[in-house]
Design an enzyme around this catalytic site. Structure first.
Site, short mmCIF file in Angstrom:
data_model
loop_
_atom_site.label_atom_id
_atom_site.label_comp_id
_atom_site.label_asym_id
_atom_site.label_seq_id
_atom_site.Cartn_x
_atom_site.Cartn_y
_atom_site.Cartn_z
N ARG A 12 0.82 -1.21 0.00
CA ARG A 12 0.00 0.00 0.00
C ARG A 12 0.86 1.27 0.00
NH1 ARG A 12 -3.30 -3.65 3.11
NH2 ARG A 12 -1.74 -3.50 4.74
N ALA A 101 11.50 5.91 11.13
CA ALA A 101 10.47 6.86 11.57
C ALA A 101 9.13 6.15 11.68
CB ALA A 101 10.36 8.04 10.61
N HIS A 131 -7.01 2.43 12.86
CA HIS A 131 -6.39 2.05 11.59
C HIS A 131 -7.26 1.07 10.79
CE1 HIS A 131 -2.66 3.74 13.24
NE2 HIS A 131 -2.19 3.69 12.01
N LYS A 135 -3.82 -3.99 9.22
CA LYS A 135 -2.58 -3.65 9.92
C LYS A 135 -2.12 -4.80 10.81
CE LYS A 135 -0.48 0.01 12.66
NZ LYS A 135 0.77 -0.13 11.90
N1 LIG Z 1 6.32 5.06 9.04
C1 LIG Z 1 5.26 5.39 8.33
O1 LIG Z 1 5.04 6.58 8.01
C2 LIG Z 1 4.31 4.34 7.91
C3 LIG Z 1 4.55 3.04 8.25
N2 LIG Z 1 3.76 2.05 7.79
C4 LIG Z 1 4.21 0.71 8.12
O2 LIG Z 1 4.82 0.16 6.94
C5 LIG Z 1 4.61 -1.25 6.90
C6 LIG Z 1 3.95 -1.61 5.58
O3 LIG Z 1 2.65 -1.04 5.54
P1 LIG Z 1 1.70 -1.27 4.27
O4 LIG Z 1 2.33 -0.72 3.04
O5 LIG Z 1 0.37 -0.78 4.68
O6 LIG Z 1 1.68 -2.86 4.19
P2 LIG Z 1 1.38 -3.80 2.92
O7 LIG Z 1 1.10 -5.14 3.49
O8 LIG Z 1 0.41 -3.17 2.02
O9 LIG Z 1 2.79 -3.83 2.17
C7 LIG Z 1 3.90 -4.53 2.59
C8 LIG Z 1 4.56 -5.11 1.35
O10 LIG Z 1 5.79 -5.70 1.75
C9 LIG Z 1 5.93 -6.90 1.01
N3 LIG Z 1 6.90 -7.76 1.69
C10 LIG Z 1 6.69 -8.64 2.70
N4 LIG Z 1 7.84 -9.25 3.02
C11 LIG Z 1 8.79 -8.74 2.19
C12 LIG Z 1 10.18 -8.95 2.07
N5 LIG Z 1 10.83 -9.85 2.82
N6 LIG Z 1 10.88 -8.24 1.13
C13 LIG Z 1 10.23 -7.34 0.35
N7 LIG Z 1 8.91 -7.10 0.43
C14 LIG Z 1 8.21 -7.78 1.36
C15 LIG Z 1 4.52 -7.47 0.95
O11 LIG Z 1 4.41 -8.45 -0.09
C16 LIG Z 1 3.73 -6.21 0.67
O12 LIG Z 1 3.63 -5.95 -0.73
C17 LIG Z 1 3.80 -1.57 8.16
O13 LIG Z 1 4.69 -1.93 9.20
C18 LIG Z 1 3.13 -0.26 8.48
O14 LIG Z 1 2.80 -0.13 9.84
C19 LIG Z 1 2.67 2.29 7.03
C20 LIG Z 1 2.35 3.56 6.70
C21 LIG Z 1 3.14 4.69 7.09
O1 LIG Z 2 0.09 0.42 9.13
C1 LIG Z 2 -0.24 1.60 8.82
O2 LIG Z 2 -1.12 1.85 8.01
C2 LIG Z 2 0.48 2.70 9.47
N1 LIG Z 2 1.50 2.42 10.22
C3 LIG Z 2 2.29 3.35 10.93
C4 LIG Z 2 2.15 3.14 12.43
O3 LIG Z 2 2.06 1.98 12.86
O4 LIG Z 2 2.17 4.11 13.17
C5 LIG Z 2 2.07 4.78 10.50
C6 LIG Z 2 0.64 5.11 10.18
O5 LIG Z 2 -0.08 5.10 11.36
C7 LIG Z 2 0.08 4.10 9.18
#
Ligand SMILES: NC(=O)C1=CN([C@@H]2O[C@H](COP(=O)(O)OP(=O)(O)OC[C@H]3O[C@@H](n4cnc5c(N)ncnc54)[C@H](O)[C@@H]3O)[C@@H](O)[C@H]2O)C=CC1
Ligand SMILES: O=C(O)C1=N[C@H](C(=O)O)C[C@H](O)C1
Length: 245
Positions: A12, A101, A131, A135
């Site tokens: 995503r 971050a 959320h 998640k």
């Molecule tokens: N720090 C921030 O601003 C934000 C952090 N997040 C975090 O980012 C992470 C991902 O969130 P989303 O994109 O919503 O999840 P998602 O599930 O949509 O995407 C994760 C992707 O990583 C892939 N993946 C899994 N294992 C892998 C590996 N070993 N190597 C490469 N790719 C791999 C999956 O196939 C999937 O396409 C979560 O931990 C979420 O909490 C999400 C949004 C903002």
């Molecule tokens: O998984 C998410 O979607 C998000 N993950 C991050 C968190 O765990 O704080 C950032 C944001 O909230 C979106």
């Protein structure tokens, strides 16, 4: 041109990050990898952006750091133990830096900062994060970090324990306890990422609320991290220092 690799490129957030890197005039997207792709595909990248999963992010970081590639990490699930491990890897690979971050949204970072500033003026502080139901981790990385910042500010100000007469409750009814701050996690179809910090005092309540309306909100912060990580020595936690907060 900064040579950038993305891990979790089909996810995503990863999809949005790839679009933003491709559109940035000073960056080149040299690798867009997802689950099953060998990490060797990152060879040639200077910076790797990781938005994958808490279960795999440590392996990705170990590989990148040992290959001299600077990680910019959005993936959540970091605790003190994990951060200490990352610090040790960086110590073994001087010259390689890492930015982790919990939230790359500029407004979300400001929400955390404002909560930290306000915390010492109120008797009670609780956090509600909301959320999407896909998640993996609860509470969110953002909520956990906010609670730590709030607890730190209250300790610094000499604030005592928060009032709470609960003597009987169902498991989980009062949420998770993060350094003495209660954090409640909602998972609901239709949501993206939202958080309220509730601060209560004598006769008044301050609510600081942040809403993520689109995952493109994370990309300006990610690009800022990519541009700056090479000059930030060792491990940097949070976007705050890059925003002069
Ligand atoms: N720090 C921030 O601003 C934000 C952090 N997040 C975090 O980012 C992470 C991902 O969130 P989303 O994109 O919503 O999840 P998602 O599930 O949509 O995407 C994760 C992707 O990583 C892939 N993946 C899994 N294992 C892998 C590996 N070993 N190597 C490469 N790719 C791999 C999956 O196939 C999937 O396409 C979560 O931990 C979420 O909490 C999400 C949004 C903002
Ligand atoms: O998984 C998410 O979607 C998000 N993950 C991050 C968190 O765990 O704080 C950032 C944001 O909230 C979106």
């Amino acid at each position: 041109m900064i040579r950038v690799g993305v891990l979790g490129a089909l996810g995503r957030v990863g999809v949005e990050v790839c679009k933003a890197v491709e559109a940035a005039p000073d960056m080149e997207l040299v690798a867009a990898l997802d689950k099953g792709d060998p990490l060797e595909g990152l060879t040639g990248a200077e910076v790797v952006v990781d938005f994958t999963h808490p279960d795999v992010v440590m392996d990705n970081l170990e590989w990148a750091i040992s290959h001299g590639i600077h990680p910019v990490v959005g993936t959540t699930g970091f605790d003190e133990g994990r951060l200490a491990t990352v610090r040790a890897w960086l110590g073994e690979n001087p010259g390689t830096n890492c930015l982790i971050a919990p939230n790359f949204g500029i407004a979300a970072v400001l929400m955390m900062h404002f909560a930290q500033q306000a915390a010492r003026y109120f008797e009670s502080v609780e956090i509600v994060e909301l959320h999407h139901p896909n998640k993996a981790d609860a509470p969110s990385g953002t909520a956990r970090r906010t609670a730590e910042l709030v607890a730190e500010a209250r300790a610094k100000a000499g604030a005592g324990a928060m009032p709470d007469a609960t003597s009987t409750s169902l498991d989980g009814a009062r949420g998770a306890d993060v350094d003495g701050v209660h954090v409640h996690a909602v998972r609901l179809a239709g949501l993206i990422a939202h958080q309220e910090v509730l601060l209560g005092g004598d006769g008044e309540i301050l609510t600081i609320r942040h809403d993520t309306m689109s995952r493109s909100a994370f990309t300006p912060g990610v690009l800022l991290g990519v541009r700056r990580v090479r000059e930030l020595p060792g491990l940097t936690i949070g976007l705050e220092p890059l925003l002069d907060l």
